[in-house]
Write an enzyme that holds these catalytic residues in place. Structure first.
Site, PDB file in Angstrom:
ATOM      1  N   TYR A 147       1.077 -10.403   6.645  1.00 20.42           N
ATOM      2  CA  TYR A 147       2.211  -9.452   6.588  1.00 20.42           C
ATOM      3  C   TYR A 147       2.648  -9.085   8.010  1.00 20.42           C
ATOM      4  O   TYR A 147       3.833  -9.180   8.348  1.00 20.42           O
ATOM      5  CB  TYR A 147       1.834  -8.193   5.794  1.00 20.42           C
ATOM      6  CG  TYR A 147       2.953  -7.176   5.811  1.00 20.42           C
ATOM      7  CD1 TYR A 147       4.164  -7.437   5.177  1.00 20.42           C
ATOM      8  CD2 TYR A 147       2.821  -5.967   6.501  1.00 20.42           C
ATOM      9  CE1 TYR A 147       5.214  -6.514   5.223  1.00 20.42           C
ATOM     10  CE2 TYR A 147       3.865  -5.046   6.541  1.00 20.42           C
ATOM     11  CZ  TYR A 147       5.057  -5.337   5.903  1.00 20.42           C
ATOM     12  OH  TYR A 147       6.101  -4.438   5.956  1.00 20.42           O
ATOM     13  N   GLU A 184       8.471   1.316  -3.600  1.00 20.19           N
ATOM     14  CA  GLU A 184       7.560   0.475  -4.394  1.00 20.19           C
ATOM     15  C   GLU A 184       6.616  -0.344  -3.508  1.00 20.19           C
ATOM     16  O   GLU A 184       5.823  -1.139  -4.001  1.00 20.19           O
ATOM     17  CB  GLU A 184       8.390  -0.473  -5.281  1.00 20.19           C
ATOM     18  CG  GLU A 184       9.265   0.260  -6.287  1.00 20.19           C
ATOM     19  CD  GLU A 184      10.138  -0.680  -7.117  1.00 20.19           C
ATOM     20  OE1 GLU A 184      10.018  -1.916  -6.953  1.00 20.19           O
ATOM     21  OE2 GLU A 184      10.942  -0.172  -7.914  1.00 20.19           O
TER      22      GLU A 184
END
Ligand code: NDP
Ligand code: 8X3
Length: 250
Positions: A147, A184
């Site tokens: 990431y 989210e």
């Protein structure tokens, strides 16, 4: 202005879409979930155009941009916001599938949308690309492996775009947020384990998607002769923690 936002169905993208329409701009809101986009269109009206787009389906992007209706065809601002983190395991335990999905979305998707939109901005000699990076692109942390690496790509790509765009009026910013609750993001990162996701934000005052929406709006409405190259933002409670040493038992 016409603003194309990738990832407009939730989180930062949705918060920005609401602010833009309130300020008289028009939004091309892109994401995979049409039901979420349609719900937003019901609230925001004709100034919000819902467009189904999976940025990781890179071959589909040029046609989607070409097919935009006439009143939304000129993209004044592109906000490359669609992205995700998957997993917090150390690299040796991580899922290769998660790594590939992050790469396909955060890197290849962002490249494909930029590639489809940028030439018209240069031809008009005006436009603005805002890439949503992350503090993870600069600061390594446990479990951040791929990431963080995707967001390091986003940062360097943004800076290299600035270099290529010399002599044009096209602006580029890399926005680098730290911890933000209320989107989210962590639910996706923990593969739907909402309790685990909620614990990330326990016990301190963090930023919200609305805070980031405000910052994005401020960037978009900033004077056209100023280029904010990078903007790193964190909640006050979050800060640097230096390097770590694994000490031997004494
Ligand atoms: P959310 O998960 O709330 O929103 C992500 C958005 O991206 C959704 O609208 C989702 O829509 C969309 N998206 C995901 N994959 C794709 C895809 N393949 N194609 C098109 N759209 C896609 O996250 P945030 O709003 O919190 O995050 C937005 C960006 O900010 C991301 O790039 C993230 O990495 C970055 N960021 C987030 C931080 C945070 O703490 N929240 C901090 C720093 C950076 P749909 O599922 O409908 O496709
Ligand atoms: C996400 C930033 O600090 O939540 O891009 O990992 S952090």
């Amino acid at each position: 202005m016409n603003v194309l936002i990738t990832g407009a169905s939730a989180g930062f993208g949705k918060a920005l879409a609401e602010r833009l329409v309130a300020n008289g701009h028009r939004v091309i809101g892109c994401a995979r979930r049409l039901d979420k986009l349609n719900a937003l269109a019901d609230t925001l009206g004709e100034a919000f155009l819902p467009v189904v787009m999976d940025v990781s389906d890179t071959a589909s992007i040029p046609q989607i941009i070409t097919d935009l209706p006439d009143n939304f065809k000129q993209i004044d601002v592109l906000v490359n916001n669609a992205g995700l983190a998957l997993g917090t395991e150390p690299a040796q335990n991580a899922s290769l599938d998660d790594w590939m999905r992050m790469t396909d979305t955060n890197i290849k998707g962002l490249m494909a949308v930029t590639h489809a939109v940028l030439p018209a901005m240069v031809a008009r000699d005006s436009g603005y690309i805002i890439n949503v990076g992350s503090i993870a692109g600069s600061w390594p942390y446990f479990g951040g492996n791929v990431y963080g690496a995707t967001k390091a790509f986003v940062k360097q790509f943004s800076l290299n775009l600035r270099a290529d765009l010399i002599g044009t009026q096209v602006r580029v910013t890399n926005l680098e947020p730290g911890n933000v609750a209320g989107t989210e993001f962590s639910n996706v990162r923990y593969h739907g384990d909402d309790d685990k996701a909620a614990k990330v934000y326990d016990g301190f005052k963090t930023m919200t998607g609305d805070d980031i929406g405000d910052i994005l709006l401020w960037l978009i409405e900033s004077p056209a002769h100023i280029n904010i190259n990078r903007l790193e933002v964190m909640p006050v409670a979050q800060t640097y923690n230096g390097l770590t040493i694994a000490k031997q038992d004494s």
